[in-house]
Design a protein around this motif. Structure first.
Motif, short mmCIF file in Angstrom:
data_model
loop_
_atom_site.label_atom_id
_atom_site.label_comp_id
_atom_site.label_asym_id
_atom_site.label_seq_id
_atom_site.Cartn_x
_atom_site.Cartn_y
_atom_site.Cartn_z
N HIS A 1 -9.71 -8.99 -13.05
CA HIS A 1 -10.44 -8.14 -13.29
C HIS A 1 -9.97 -7.89 -14.83
O HIS A 1 -10.89 -7.38 -15.64
N SER B 1 -3.23 -4.11 -13.06
CA SER B 1 -2.65 -4.96 -12.26
C SER B 1 -1.77 -5.92 -13.08
O SER B 1 -1.58 -5.79 -14.38
N GLU C 1 -6.06 0.57 -9.25
CA GLU C 1 -4.79 0.37 -8.64
C GLU C 1 -4.03 1.78 -8.86
O GLU C 1 -3.02 2.00 -7.88
N ASN D 1 -8.45 -0.52 -14.60
CA ASN D 1 -7.72 -1.65 -13.82
C ASN D 1 -6.18 -1.53 -14.32
O ASN D 1 -6.00 -1.43 -15.59
N LEU E 1 -7.73 -5.63 -4.70
CA LEU E 1 -8.60 -4.39 -4.65
C LEU E 1 -10.06 -4.93 -5.26
O LEU E 1 -10.01 -5.81 -6.19
MN LIG Z 1 -8.03 -4.76 -10.03
#
Ligand SMILES: [Mn+2]
Ligand SMILES: Cc1cc2nc3c(=O)[nH]c(=O)nc-3n(C[C@H](O)[C@H](O)[C@H](O)COP(=O)(O)O)c2cc1C
Length: 471
Positions: A180, A158, A221, A156, A215
């Motif tokens: 997340h 972000s 990402e 992840n 997402l």
């Molecule tokens: Mn994410």
């Protein structure tokens, strides 16, 4: 397309949209200048150098993608299109994006300057105090937090805000437990371990955009950013964590996020995108930074929240997702979707085909409108990106006693300034949304007085023939 943040800044400069500012103070001044610039009609991007207290070369870049033109540039879409056409191009591109796995490379620019353990000193980086009453300096206002899911191995990457607390400590703020990053960290903590992570400051603008996208869990990402660029993001394995880190990043930290059961630090307050401080300082998880890396003459990407309509992105990306959802739900003839007031108001434009069509679109849009109290539907002759046009439709086509609806207990957030503190304390994060049907009523559509205004095509024709005389 640009390779990294530096090349993007070069492209912005070529468009004439970059201003260089020397001598600003990271306490309030960088934030203040950024806010004033973002409020100007031309809304330039800013590159701060010779920052007070720092050697020349250590820079901060702000307002990266705050205009439609620069948001388009970051997406690799023609920056000369009209805003609604740009968003449409992005919506169409988003529908067919093909994920690109990141490519592992053998060297990274950020290794030019590396410091470990006791040598780490976060004071060497120009973390601004963005707004007057912020709880401290924030190095991460648009930075990316990288973590690996311990069960499934996916990455992840972000954006969560990052406050500096002394020489080697940062806090990361998750808005809620569904982020997340929060879910992944908790998995490590539940096993009694700290969560390894990397923080990327000064990232590729495609990654900055990907970091904002909703997402699904399991989708990285990195893959989405690669899809925007049509090429993989190049990553280098972090020397301490092994986490994939963008090789062209400007400033990188590696370390671990300590279990909240062991340690926390008070985080915030921090000026938010609504233009308020909706919460006091609260306990947040602490990152112990065990290594820092930076390129020579590093550039921090700063993206402070500002009072609306100023926003991180000059195109309402979440309206593109709503538009895509309307299409996917089979709601025909949508000609545009947009968000105003920094995503606190959603507008959908469509060509009505049947009674109830407009409300059907409004309900889907309302369901997907995070924190937006106002949802408006307009006819296809109204440009949803033009707030004046939208309000013209509201004032002339909507009879409030017939065309307003209220949806209760709908999606908002603890950042909502209008939810009373006592309610927040008992877990309320929802609000109500007003649906404004600013369309000609379908049953007597044909009898509605015709508009006297030029159509868009007519106005364009006149612009082409007579525009020179008007300039
Ligand atoms: Mn994410
Ligand atoms: C500039 C910027 C700052 C943000 N700051 C935060 C933040 O501090 N905390 C947070 O939870 N989300 C923040 N967000 C929103 C999240 O990045 C966004 O919702 C993202 O989709 C969350 O990713 P995730 O689904 O992987 O958790 C920010 C977004 C942007 C563009």
């Amino acid at each position: 397309m640009y390779q990294d943040l530096r090349e993007f800044i070069g492209l912005v400069d070529k468009l004439g949209a970059l201003r260089r500012i020397d001598g600003a103070d990271p306490r309030f001044e960088i934030g203040g200048i950024t806010e004033v610039a973002a409020g100007r009609p031309d809304g330039p991007a800013l590159l701060f150098d010779a920052i007070k207290g720092f050697p020349r070369g250590v820079r901060v870049f702000t307002n990266a993608a705050t205009t439609p033109q620069r948001a388009a540039l970051a997406l690799g879409i023609d920056p000369t299109l009209r805003p609604l056409d740009t968003l449409k191009a992005w919506m169409e591109k988003r529908k067919t994006l093909r994920p690109h796995q990141p490519a592992v490379v053998k060297d990274a620019a950020f290794l030019q300057n590396a410091r470990e353990d006791d040598k780490v000193d976060l004071a060497g980086f120009p973390a601004p105090i963005w707004h007057r009453h912020d709880g401290g300096p924030y190095i991460g206002s648009g930075s990316i937090v990288i973590m690996r899911d311990p069960d499934e191995g996916w990455i992840n990457a972000s954006i969560y805000r990052i406050q500096v607390h002394g020489r080697n400590k940062l806090t990361i703020q998750f808005d809620h437990g569904g982020r997340h990053g929060a879910i992944i960290a908790k998995k490590y903590w539940d096993q009694g371990k700290p969560c390894p992570l990397a923080v990327v400051n000064g990232e590729d603008p495609a990654l900055f955009i990907a970091g904002f996208e909703y997402l699904p869990a399991g989708q990285s990402e990195y893959e989405f950013a690669g899809a925007i660029k049509g090429a993989p993001i190049e990553v280098y394995g972090g020397p301490l964590t092994g986490l994939p880190i963008p090789a062209h990043a400007e400033i990188v930290f590696e370390g671990q996020l300590l279990p909240m059961g062991e340690t926390t630090l008070p985080e915030g307050p921090f000026g938010e995108f609504t233009g308020y401080y909706a919460s006091e300082a609260r306990p947040a998880p602490v990152m112990e930074v065990t290594a820092s890396y930076h390129r020579n003459d590093p550039i921090l990407l700063g993206s402070p929240p500002m009072k609306p309509p100023r926003f991180h992105f000059g195109l309402p990306f979440r309206a593109a997702t709503i538009w895509q959802n309307l299409d996917a739900a089979g709601i025909s003839d949508v000609v545009g979707a947009w968000q105003h007031v920094s995503q606190l108001m959603t507008v959908v434009a469509l060509k009505q085909r049947y009674d109830g069509h407009a409300k059907r679109a409004a309900l889907v849009a309302a369901a997907h409108s995070y924190m937006a109290r106002i949802v408006v539907v307009v006819d296809e002759d109204v440009d949803p990106s033009n707030l004046n046009d939208v309000m013209w439709a509201v004032a002339t086509r909507c009879e409030p006693s017939e065309q307003l609806d209220i949806v209760r207990n709908a999606w908002s957030s603890a950042l909502d300034p209008r939810i009373p503190a006592a309610d927040k304390q008992r877990g309320v994060t929802s609000h109500s949304k007003v649906i404004i049907e600013a369309c000609r009523p379908f049953p007597w559509f044909d009898k509605f007085p015709p508009t006297s205004a030029l159509s868009l095509a007519e106005a364009q024709e006149i612009e082409e023939k007579w525009g020179d005389k008007l300039r």
